[in-house]
Design a protein around this motif. Structure first.
Motif, short mmCIF file in Angstrom:
data_model
loop_
_atom_site.label_atom_id
_atom_site.label_comp_id
_atom_site.label_asym_id
_atom_site.label_seq_id
_atom_site.Cartn_x
_atom_site.Cartn_y
_atom_site.Cartn_z
N ARG A 48 49.25 49.48 41.23
CA ARG A 48 48.37 48.33 41.49
C ARG A 48 49.00 47.04 40.96
NH1 ARG A 48 46.21 45.80 44.66
NH2 ARG A 48 44.39 44.54 44.23
N MET A 98 49.75 44.02 43.50
CA MET A 98 49.24 42.66 43.33
C MET A 98 50.36 41.64 43.41
SD MET A 98 46.15 43.18 40.59
CE MET A 98 46.41 41.63 39.86
N ALA A 99 51.51 41.98 42.83
CA ALA A 99 52.66 41.07 42.91
C ALA A 99 53.19 41.02 44.34
CB ALA A 99 53.74 41.53 41.96
N ALA A 151 51.63 41.17 47.02
CA ALA A 151 50.76 40.39 47.91
C ALA A 151 51.28 38.97 48.11
CB ALA A 151 49.35 40.36 47.33
N TYR A 152 52.09 38.49 47.15
CA TYR A 152 52.64 37.12 47.28
C TYR A 152 53.82 37.07 48.25
CZ TYR A 152 49.80 35.77 43.28
OH TYR A 152 48.74 35.50 42.45
N TYR A 153 54.29 38.24 48.69
CA TYR A 153 55.45 38.28 49.60
C TYR A 153 55.06 39.06 50.86
CZ TYR A 153 57.51 37.38 45.02
OH TYR A 153 57.78 36.88 43.78
N LEU A 188 58.92 44.93 38.65
CA LEU A 188 58.23 43.74 39.14
C LEU A 188 59.23 42.62 39.47
CD1 LEU A 188 55.17 43.78 36.76
CD2 LEU A 188 55.00 43.54 39.23
#
Lengths: 251, 241
Positions: free
Chosen positions: B93, B97-98, B100-102, B142
């Motif tokens: 998760r 979440m990270a 989602a920015y790409y 990450l």
């Protein structure tokens, strides 16, 4: 921005306390509508409940309690979790090193808190209305739409409250201190107009139940414009302040 | 390409970094070597916009990190100080979440980076239950997630065992081999010597010297000796001044 907003909502809901508080709101709504109507019916049978009948135990009559007490507390908690706590434990870096402007990240966090509040209001309104129907409360389309309008209008002063809480959360470094100061400020803002009458009507907290201006007897348009501008003014000032602090804060 | 041009960040206590200038091209691994408090982390934070520079600028791919933040950070992967992880969430998760920015990242990228850092067996474990080394590995995952063209790793070997340290070195070398510009920091000369192609000696918030690893090993038997000589020269210079 959409990714940031989805992430912030997901983080907020990952704290079980927000689900618990929503469940408590639902329980209260059920109790208010169901048992309240039972009491009114009982008193009506005894022939002495005209006042209670008039007031009613509708979702609108329980709204001030949510708008003035519970929802501001939830807003304070949300802002303390998404702003102060993340700066304190450095998890804020998880989003700050991503290709998203800081202003958008600030907006996503504030909007996540507001989205939760909107969902909270929608849920307790729906539960209150459904319970009212089941318990046989007298409802008309007019009353129903007035309730929807009241709940929707309540979001405006709560949005200003969110911007205020976000600003305070960004300035201070401890979640406990943020909660303490925000609750204290809410109490001070409530007491100030009593101690200093010239402040009456000038603080944004005076309008947490501003839906009363719009629903029922309509006051002069000038007054409504004044109140709307006061809320917009406070909202803009707090939002701008929050954005500047968020933009410039070192992590 | 990552550039720092007169980059200065001074905190209220007077510490930080002063007039740091360097350039890391694609395919290069630049190691910042210096003791704790020498300004390495401050420089790295300024390079990803976590702190606002007092003076000077940092740019990634020609985009200023402060004024063109989104464009600059689009190609960056970073691990600064301790990994920024949400303990209540699972490893997967945190990565999702990270990710989602790409939006352009392929669906399987999360599993791919979990495999690279050898955490593929723990995707559903909450980060709360992770050891220091596992947290560090997830932090590296990450950083690698977006297939960055600039990779910034601050003390990446912290908390890692021998195998973990070797794995990080491999990751750094592979990133550079695939054309990424890599900036790593360490207070351990040996770590930098094994990973970097270029070294920057930091002391008292200043970048005292920049040299390629070949140049360093030509004038000194090891990076450690080179570092000690540079710091001694700096101290002598200060005394005579």
């Amino acid at each position: 921005m959409r990714a940031a907003l989805a992430n912030e909502i997901s983080k907020l809901l990952n704290h079980k306390k927000y689900i618990v508080f929503m469940a408590l709101g639902v329980l209260f709504s059920v109790f208010w509508s169901f048992l309240g109507n039972m009491i009114v019916k009982g008193l009506a049978l005894l022939g002495g409940a005209s006042l209670f009948m008039e007031l009613g135990f509708t979702p609108t009559s329980s709204l001030p309690l949510f708008a003035c007490v519970l929802l501001p507390l939830l807003i304070f908690m949300g802002c303390a979790d998404l702003f102060t706590a993340e700066f304190a434990d450095h998890t804020i870096r998880a989003c700050l090193i991503r290709p998203c402007h800081r202003v958008k990240l600030y907006a996503a966090k504030a909007l996540a808190v507001l989205a939760y509040i909107a969902a909270y209001l929608a849920v307790i309104l729906a539960v209150g209305e459904i319970t009212g129907l089941i318990s046989g409360a007298v409802n008309t389309p007019g009353k129903f739409f007035a309730a929807i309008g009241s709940y929707a209008l309540t979001l405006a002063p709560l949005a200003v409250m969110t911007a205020f809480a976000a600003l305070v959360s960004l300035v201070l470094g401890s979640g406990t201190l943020v909660m303490f100061l925000l609750i204290l400020s809410l109490l001070v803002f409530a007491a100030l107009p009593i101690l200093l009458p010239f402040l009456n009507g000038l603080l944004f907290t005076d309008y947490l139940t501003w839906y009363r201006l719009w629903i029922g007897a309509v006051p002069p348009p000038g007054k409504m414009v004044n109140v709307t501008l006061i809320l917009i003014g406070y909202g803009a000032a707090f939002t701008l302040g929050g954005m500047i602090v968020f933009e410039r804060r070192d992590v | 390409m990552l550039t720092a041009d007169g980059l200065t960040k001074l905190y209220k206590n007077g510490r930080g970094a002063r007039e740091v200038t360097f350039c890391v091209e694609g395919g290069e691994v630049m190691g910042l070597l210096g003791p704790n408090g020498s300004g390495k982390t401050t420089v790295m934070k300024a390079c990803v916009g976590l702190v606002l520079p007092t003076a000077g600028r940092a740019a990634i791919g020609g985009h200023d990190v402060v004024t063109r933040r989104e464009a600059a950070l689009a190609g960056v992967g970073a691990l600064i100080e301790s990994p920024a992880l949400f303990d209540r969430l699972t490893a997967r998760r945190n990565l999702e979440m990270a990710a989602a920015y790409y939006p352009e990242l392929p669906g399987g990228r999360v599993d791919e980076v979990l495999a690279i850092v050898e955490l593929e067996r723990y995707p559903k474990d909450k980060v709360l239950s992770f050891s220091l080394g596992m947290r560090q590995r997830l932090g590296v995952a990450l950083a690698l997630l977006s297939r960055p063209s600039v990779l910034i790793l601050d003390e990446p070997a912290n908390g890692l065992d021998i195998e973990g340290m070797v794995a990080i070195r491999e990751i750094v070398k592979n990133a550079a081999a695939s054309g990424a510009a890599v900036l790593i920091s360490s207070h351990l000369a040996h770590e930098i010597e094994l990973s970097a192609t270029k070294v920057g000696v930091m002391h008292d918030g200043m970048l005292l010297k920049t040299a390629t690893m070949a140049e360093v090993l030509t004038v000194s038997p090891s990076l450690e000796d080179y570092y000690l000589a540079e710091v001694q020269n700096y101290r002598k210079g200060r005394l005579s001044a």
